[in-house]
Design a protein around this motif. Structure first.
Motif, PDB file in Angstrom:
ATOM      1  N   SER A   1       0.811  -1.214   0.000  1.00 52.17           N
ATOM      2  CA  SER A   1       0.000   0.000   0.000  1.00 52.17           C
ATOM      3  C   SER A   1       0.847   1.268   0.000  1.00 52.17           C
ATOM      4  CB  SER A   1      -0.923   0.018   1.230  1.00 52.17           C
ATOM      5  OG  SER A   1      -0.162  -0.030   2.426  1.00 52.17           O
ATOM      6  N   GLY A   2       2.170   1.123  -0.159  1.00 55.24           N
ATOM      7  CA  GLY A   2       3.053   2.275  -0.117  1.00 55.24           C
ATOM      8  C   GLY A   2       3.324   2.878  -1.478  1.00 55.24           C
ATOM      9  N   ASP A   3       4.222   3.818  -1.505  1.00 58.15           N
ATOM     10  CA  ASP A   3       4.618   4.497  -2.734  1.00 58.15           C
ATOM     11  C   ASP A   3       5.602   3.608  -3.487  1.00 58.15           C
ATOM     12  OD1 ASP A   3       5.308   6.208  -4.723  1.00 58.15           O
ATOM     13  OD2 ASP A   3       5.981   7.834  -3.436  1.00 58.15           O
ATOM     14  N   VAL A   4       5.371   3.410  -4.779  1.00 57.23           N
ATOM     15  CA  VAL A   4       6.242   2.532  -5.566  1.00 57.23           C
ATOM     16  C   VAL A   4       7.475   3.255  -6.083  1.00 57.23           C
ATOM     17  CG1 VAL A   4       4.289   1.116  -6.280  1.00 57.23           C
ATOM     18  CG2 VAL A   4       5.057   2.987  -7.754  1.00 57.23           C
ATOM     19  N   ALA A   5       7.593   4.556  -5.824  1.00 52.63           N
ATOM     20  CA  ALA A   5       8.732   5.311  -6.352  1.00 52.63           C
ATOM     21  C   ALA A   5      10.059   4.718  -5.897  1.00 52.63           C
ATOM     22  CB  ALA A   5       8.634   6.778  -5.926  1.00 52.63           C
ATOM     23  N   GLY A   6      10.123   4.280  -4.643  1.00 53.80           N
ATOM     24  CA  GLY A   6      11.353   3.697  -4.136  1.00 53.80           C
ATOM     25  C   GLY A   6      11.714   2.405  -4.841  1.00 53.80           C
ATOM     26  N   LEU A   7      10.707   1.579  -5.140  1.00 52.07           N
ATOM     27  CA  LEU A   7      10.961   0.335  -5.866  1.00 52.07           C
ATOM     28  C   LEU A   7      11.512   0.621  -7.256  1.00 52.07           C
ATOM     29  CD1 LEU A   7       7.696  -1.622  -4.985  1.00 52.07           C
ATOM     30  CD2 LEU A   7      10.001  -2.178  -4.214  1.00 52.07           C
ATOM     31  N   LEU A   8      10.899   1.584  -7.942  1.00 50.83           N
ATOM     32  CA  LEU A   8      11.343   1.911  -9.290  1.00 50.83           C
ATOM     33  C   LEU A   8      12.742   2.511  -9.276  1.00 50.83           C
ATOM     34  CD1 LEU A   8       8.050   3.419 -10.734  1.00 50.83           C
ATOM     35  CD2 LEU A   8       8.926   1.096 -10.997  1.00 50.83           C
ATOM     36  N   GLU A   9      13.017   3.355  -8.296  1.00 51.14           N
ATOM     37  CA  GLU A   9      14.333   3.970  -8.200  1.00 51.14           C
ATOM     38  C   GLU A   9      15.404   2.925  -7.907  1.00 51.14           C
ATOM     39  OE1 GLU A   9      17.114   6.917  -8.482  1.00 51.14           O
ATOM     40  OE2 GLU A   9      14.985   6.999  -8.969  1.00 51.14           O
ATOM     41  N   GLY A  10      15.059   1.959  -7.034  1.00 53.23           N
ATOM     42  CA  GLY A  10      16.004   0.887  -6.750  1.00 53.23           C
ATOM     43  C   GLY A  10      16.321   0.071  -7.990  1.00 53.23           C
ATOM     44  N   GLY A  11      15.303  -0.197  -8.800  1.00 55.80           N
ATOM     45  CA  GLY A  11      15.533  -0.926 -10.030  1.00 55.80           C
ATOM     46  C   GLY A  11      16.416  -0.156 -10.993  1.00 55.80           C
TER      47      GLY A  11
ATOM     48  N   ALA B   1       7.917  -9.899  -7.025  1.00 54.97           N
ATOM     49  CA  ALA B   1       7.082 -10.081  -5.838  1.00 54.97           C
ATOM     50  C   ALA B   1       6.251  -8.835  -5.559  1.00 54.97           C
ATOM     51  CB  ALA B   1       7.963 -10.408  -4.623  1.00 54.97           C
ATOM     52  N   ALA B   2       6.863  -7.656  -5.705  1.00 56.99           N
ATOM     53  CA  ALA B   2       6.139  -6.411  -5.470  1.00 56.99           C
ATOM     54  C   ALA B   2       5.031  -6.218  -6.496  1.00 56.99           C
ATOM     55  CB  ALA B   2       7.101  -5.235  -5.505  1.00 56.99           C
ATOM     56  N   SER B   3       5.315  -6.521  -7.764  1.00 58.18           N
ATOM     57  CA  SER B   3       4.308  -6.367  -8.806  1.00 58.18           C
ATOM     58  C   SER B   3       3.118  -7.281  -8.550  1.00 58.18           C
ATOM     59  CB  SER B   3       4.937  -6.670 -10.173  1.00 58.18           C
ATOM     60  OG  SER B   3       3.977  -6.522 -11.200  1.00 58.18           O
ATOM     61  N   LEU B   4       3.370  -8.516  -8.169  1.00 59.02           N
ATOM     62  CA  LEU B   4       2.290  -9.453  -7.867  1.00 59.02           C
ATOM     63  C   LEU B   4       1.459  -8.981  -6.682  1.00 59.02           C
ATOM     64  CD1 LEU B   4       4.281 -12.764  -8.360  1.00 59.02           C
ATOM     65  CD2 LEU B   4       2.268 -12.082  -9.682  1.00 59.02           C
ATOM     66  N   SER B   5       2.136  -8.489  -5.643  1.00 61.23           N
ATOM     67  CA  SER B   5       1.433  -8.014  -4.455  1.00 61.23           C
ATOM     68  C   SER B   5       0.585  -6.788  -4.772  1.00 61.23           C
ATOM     69  CB  SER B   5       2.436  -7.699  -3.340  1.00 61.23           C
ATOM     70  OG  SER B   5       1.777  -7.287  -2.173  1.00 61.23           O
ATOM     71  N   LEU B   6       1.125  -5.881  -5.565  1.00 57.72           N
ATOM     72  CA  LEU B   6       0.372  -4.689  -5.950  1.00 57.72           C
ATOM     73  C   LEU B   6      -0.848  -5.061  -6.784  1.00 57.72           C
ATOM     74  CD1 LEU B   6       3.426  -2.442  -6.830  1.00 57.72           C
ATOM     75  CD2 LEU B   6       1.780  -1.984  -4.994  1.00 57.72           C
ATOM     76  N   SER B   7      -0.696  -6.032  -7.664  1.00 54.37           N
ATOM     77  CA  SER B   7      -1.829  -6.493  -8.451  1.00 54.37           C
ATOM     78  C   SER B   7      -2.906  -7.102  -7.557  1.00 54.37           C
ATOM     79  CB  SER B   7      -1.365  -7.520  -9.489  1.00 54.37           C
ATOM     80  OG  SER B   7      -2.454  -8.100 -10.174  1.00 54.37           O
ATOM     81  N   ALA B   8      -2.486  -7.924  -6.598  1.00 52.42           N
ATOM     82  CA  ALA B   8      -3.440  -8.550  -5.683  1.00 52.42           C
ATOM     83  C   ALA B   8      -4.169  -7.514  -4.832  1.00 52.42           C
ATOM     84  CB  ALA B   8      -2.722  -9.545  -4.780  1.00 52.42           C
ATOM     85  N   ALA B   9      -3.506  -6.377  -4.583  1.00 48.10           N
ATOM     86  CA  ALA B   9      -4.115  -5.302  -3.793  1.00 48.10           C
ATOM     87  C   ALA B   9      -4.982  -4.384  -4.644  1.00 48.10           C
ATOM     88  CB  ALA B   9      -3.027  -4.488  -3.096  1.00 48.10           C
ATOM     89  N   GLY B  10      -5.116  -4.696  -5.927  1.00 46.42           N
ATOM     90  CA  GLY B  10      -5.937  -3.883  -6.809  1.00 46.42           C
ATOM     91  C   GLY B  10      -5.250  -2.657  -7.357  1.00 46.42           C
ATOM     92  N   ARG B  11      -3.932  -2.578  -7.238  1.00 47.95           N
ATOM     93  CA  ARG B  11      -3.175  -1.420  -7.731  1.00 47.95           C
ATOM     94  C   ARG B  11      -2.530  -1.785  -9.070  1.00 47.95           C
ATOM     95  NH1 ARG B  11       0.691   0.940  -3.358  1.00 47.95           N
ATOM     96  NH2 ARG B  11       0.642   2.647  -4.870  1.00 47.95           N
ATOM     97  N   GLY B  12      -3.378  -1.895 -10.084  1.00 52.53           N
ATOM     98  CA  GLY B  12      -2.938  -2.377 -11.375  1.00 52.53           C
ATOM     99  C   GLY B  12      -1.900  -1.505 -12.049  1.00 52.53           C
ATOM    100  N   ASP B  13      -2.059  -0.181 -11.973  1.00 48.01           N
ATOM    101  CA  ASP B  13      -1.101   0.716 -12.625  1.00 48.01           C
ATOM    102  C   ASP B  13       0.289   0.587 -12.000  1.00 48.01           C
ATOM    103  OD1 ASP B  13      -3.092   1.594 -14.276  1.00 48.01           O
ATOM    104  OD2 ASP B  13      -3.472   3.454 -13.179  1.00 48.01           O
ATOM    105  N   ALA B  14       0.319   0.511 -10.668  1.00 47.22           N
ATOM    106  CA  ALA B  14       1.598   0.371  -9.973  1.00 47.22           C
ATOM    107  C   ALA B  14       2.229  -0.983 -10.287  1.00 47.22           C
ATOM    108  CB  ALA B  14       1.393   0.530  -8.465  1.00 47.22           C
TER     109      ALA B  14
END
Length: 212
Positions: A77-87, A104-117
């Motif tokens: 449920s957090g901001d994905v900016a850090g994940l993208l910056e790390g990549g 793992a983060a992409s799958l979790s975000l999808s399961a949480a309904g955050r499709g764009d992230a």
């Protein structure tokens, strides 16, 4: 124990198993930072095993570590900016992988309904693996998995992904088997992509228009 772990990681070339042990210790105190590093260290460890050496338990440990990390509030449920910056940082520095924390983060975000992230993180994973593809044929299988995941996300949004699936299939045929890819297979099996919500046009009113 924490001091020992930090000393191990300060070495130029720590032994792979000691590196895993160090990250196990540090993950207990700060999983948000060290869980992905532990999973990567486990992946590197099993990839260095001799043929036939047992590795299933370590692959399962890596996948479980990443699932718990990805399901935390900081990721799901957090901001994905850090994940993208790390990549992007890893891609710029051409670090070795596998970076399955992005999967793992992409799958979790999808399961949480955050499709764009979820889609943005999957695209970053593909870019990370594309860069490494120029340097090592062994990562072709990782890129194939990343492409397949991105294709599933796009198809869940009713978008075509034929070209991604074709590229993934071609890579799979020539890829050198890498044990750490098993981490990705376990992650995808445990957390399937959630179909994206499609905005529907409002149904027409059944009430006739008033006659003037």
């Amino acid at each position: 124990m924490v001091t020992w772990a930090r000393v191990v990681l300060l070495q130029d070339h720590p032994r792979p198993y000691e590196r895993v042990q160090a990250y196990r210790i540090l993950t207990l105190s700060n999983p948000a930072v060290h869980a992905p590093r532990l999973a990567r260290a486990l992946g590197d460890l099993v990839d260095g095993f001799a043929p036939g050496a047992p590795h299933a338990a370590l692959i399962e440990e890596a996948a479980t570590t990443l699932r718990r990390w990805a399901e935390s509030d900081a990721v799901a449920s957090g901001d994905v900016a850090g994940l993208l910056e790390g990549g992007r940082n890893r891609r710029a520095a051409d670090h070795d992988g596998p970076d399955w924390e992005l999967l793992a983060a992409s799958l979790s975000l999808s399961a949480a309904g955050r499709g764009d992230a979820a889609l943005a993180v999957a695209e970053e994973l593909v870019e990370c693996e594309r860069r490494r593809r120029r340097h090592a044929s062994e990562v072709a299988g990782r890129l194939a998995v990343a492409l397949e995941h991105l294709a599933v996300l796009l198809e869940s949004r009713s978008r075509t992904a034929t070209h991604l699936r074709a590229e993934a299939a071609a890579l799979t045929r020539t890829a050198v088997p890498v044990r750490s890819t098993g981490i990705a297979h376990l992650l995808r099996a445990a957390t399937p992509v959630r179909p994206a919500r499609v905005k529907r046009a409002p149904a027409p009113s059944r009430n006739p228009m008033p006659m003037r």
